[in-house]
Enzyme design. Structure first.
Site, PDB file in Angstrom:
ATOM      1  CG  ASP A   1      -0.344  -0.081   2.523  1.00 17.67           C
ATOM      2  OD1 ASP A   1       0.889  -0.252   2.603  1.00 17.67           O
ATOM      3  OD2 ASP A   1      -1.076   0.033   3.540  1.00 17.67           O
TER       4      ASP A   1
ATOM      5  CG  ASP B   1       0.208  -4.124   1.898  1.00 14.45           C
ATOM      6  OD1 ASP B   1       0.140  -5.018   2.770  1.00 14.45           O
ATOM      7  OD2 ASP B   1       1.089  -3.249   1.877  1.00 14.45           O
TER       8      ASP B   1
ATOM      9  CD  GLU C   1       7.668  -0.681   7.757  1.00 14.30           C
ATOM     10  OE1 GLU C   1       6.652  -1.318   7.385  1.00 14.30           O
ATOM     11  OE2 GLU C   1       7.964   0.453   7.339  1.00 14.30           O
TER      12      GLU C   1
HETATM   13  O1  KIV Z   1       3.495  -1.162   1.745  1.00 21.02           O
HETATM   14  C1  KIV Z   1       4.644  -1.606   1.731  1.00 21.02           C
HETATM   15  O2  KIV Z   1       5.444  -1.321   0.819  1.00 21.02           O
HETATM   16  C2  KIV Z   1       5.060  -2.498   2.810  1.00 21.02           C
HETATM   17  C3  KIV Z   1       6.493  -2.890   2.867  1.00 21.02           C
HETATM   18  C4  KIV Z   1       7.334  -1.731   3.200  1.00 21.02           C
HETATM   19  C5  KIV Z   1       6.728  -4.040   3.758  1.00 21.02           C
HETATM   20  O3  KIV Z   1       4.272  -2.857   3.621  1.00 21.02           O
END
Ligand code: KIV
Length: 279
Positions: free
Chosen positions: A50, A89, A188
């Site tokens: 996302d 996501d 993260e």
């Molecule tokens: O949205 C994203 O790019 C992520 C990564 C940084 C793990 O969740």
């Protein structure tokens, strides 16, 4: 919608799960067809994060992502890849309200994109949602530690694992995600000493970003990794190229040549003599 480049030979979520403790799992985000084509031969997993809301759409946070946005980019990445495990996501607002909402959104993402799995943020607080999606036969990747969708609630992007209570909460979150049946979990923005203990604590692969080299795999936002990010580049990023400079230089030379009428030259126009009909 048909994911044209999808083949039967893709790496699946269960293949990723089996990589626990083995050769590190190579992950990058991808949002578009050409980037997916370029990354696919080199990675194990492509995440349609996302973060696309910030990276490609210019939103201030990932809260600008919508289901429609994630599905459109998920379809593009599926068309551009043939081998990688593609994870899409779940955007903020598409799963937190109820288990039923989470299952409906996950089904929609899988049905519209043909991707291998979905990812959502949260540990103990989202365990019911993850378990319900997994029970539908949809593989889920968890995401604990710094959770960008909680930026407003947390008062900024705060590194996790700095207090005893928070370290205990991180371990509870990791255990909760593992117990729900998730096939892997992103860690993260977490203090290295804590992030290096978490992989030993759970039996599913941990994918680090701003975490630890001891994780079972690593992920970066592709635009950060190739030096395309025009705003702040986070400390944990290593730029393997500087495409910002390459693009600015190309734009400046093009602008000069258009203004001086050096472009288009004889090679870039159609002469009456050649008889060619194809551009
Ligand atoms: O949205 C994203 O790019 C992520 C990564 C940084 C793990 O969740």
């Amino acid at each position: 919608m048909a994911p044209e480049r999808s083949t039967g030979n893709r790496i699946g979520a269960e293949d990723i799960r089996r990589r626990k403790g083995g050769v590190p799992i190579v992950c990058l985000t991808a949002y578009t067809y050409p980037i997916a084509r370029m990354l696919d031969p080199h990675v194990d997993l492509l995440l349609v994060g996302d973060s696309v809301a910030m990276v490609l759409h210019g939103h201030a946070t990932t809260l600008g992502a919508s289901l429609e946005m994630m599905i459109a980019h998920g379809q593009a990445v599926m068309r551009g890849s043939a081998k990688a495990c593609v994870v899409v996501d779940m955007p903020a607002g598409s799963y937190e309200v109820s288990v039923a909402q989470a299952v409906a959104s996950a089904r929609l993402i899988i049905g519209e994109t043909g991707c291998q799995a979905v990812k959502l943020e949260g540990g103990v607080d989202m365990a019911a949602q993850i378990a319900a999606i997994v029970a539908e036969g949809i593989p889920v990747m968890g995401h604990i530690g710094l959770q960008p969708q909680s930026v407003d609630k947390d008062g900024g992007y705060k590194i996790k694992g700095r207090s005893r209570e928070n370290i205990a909460a991180l371990f509870r979150d990791a255990e909760a995600v593992e117990k729900t049946g998730a096939f892997s979990v992103v860690i993260e923005g977490t203090v290295e000493a804590v992030a290096s203990d978490l992989p030993r604590h759970i039996a599913i692969p941990t994918i680090g970003i701003g975490a630890s080299g001891d994780c079972d795999g690593q992920i970066l936002v592709v635009d950060d990794m190739i030096g395309m990010t025009v705003d702040r580049v986070p400390k944990f990023v290593k730029e393997y190229a500087k495409l910002r400079d390459t693009i600015a230089d190309a734009a400046a030379r093009y602008a000069d040549e258009v203004r001086s009428r050096a472009f288009p030259g004889p090679d870039h126009v159609f002469s009456a003599a050649s008889g060619k009909d194809q551009a």
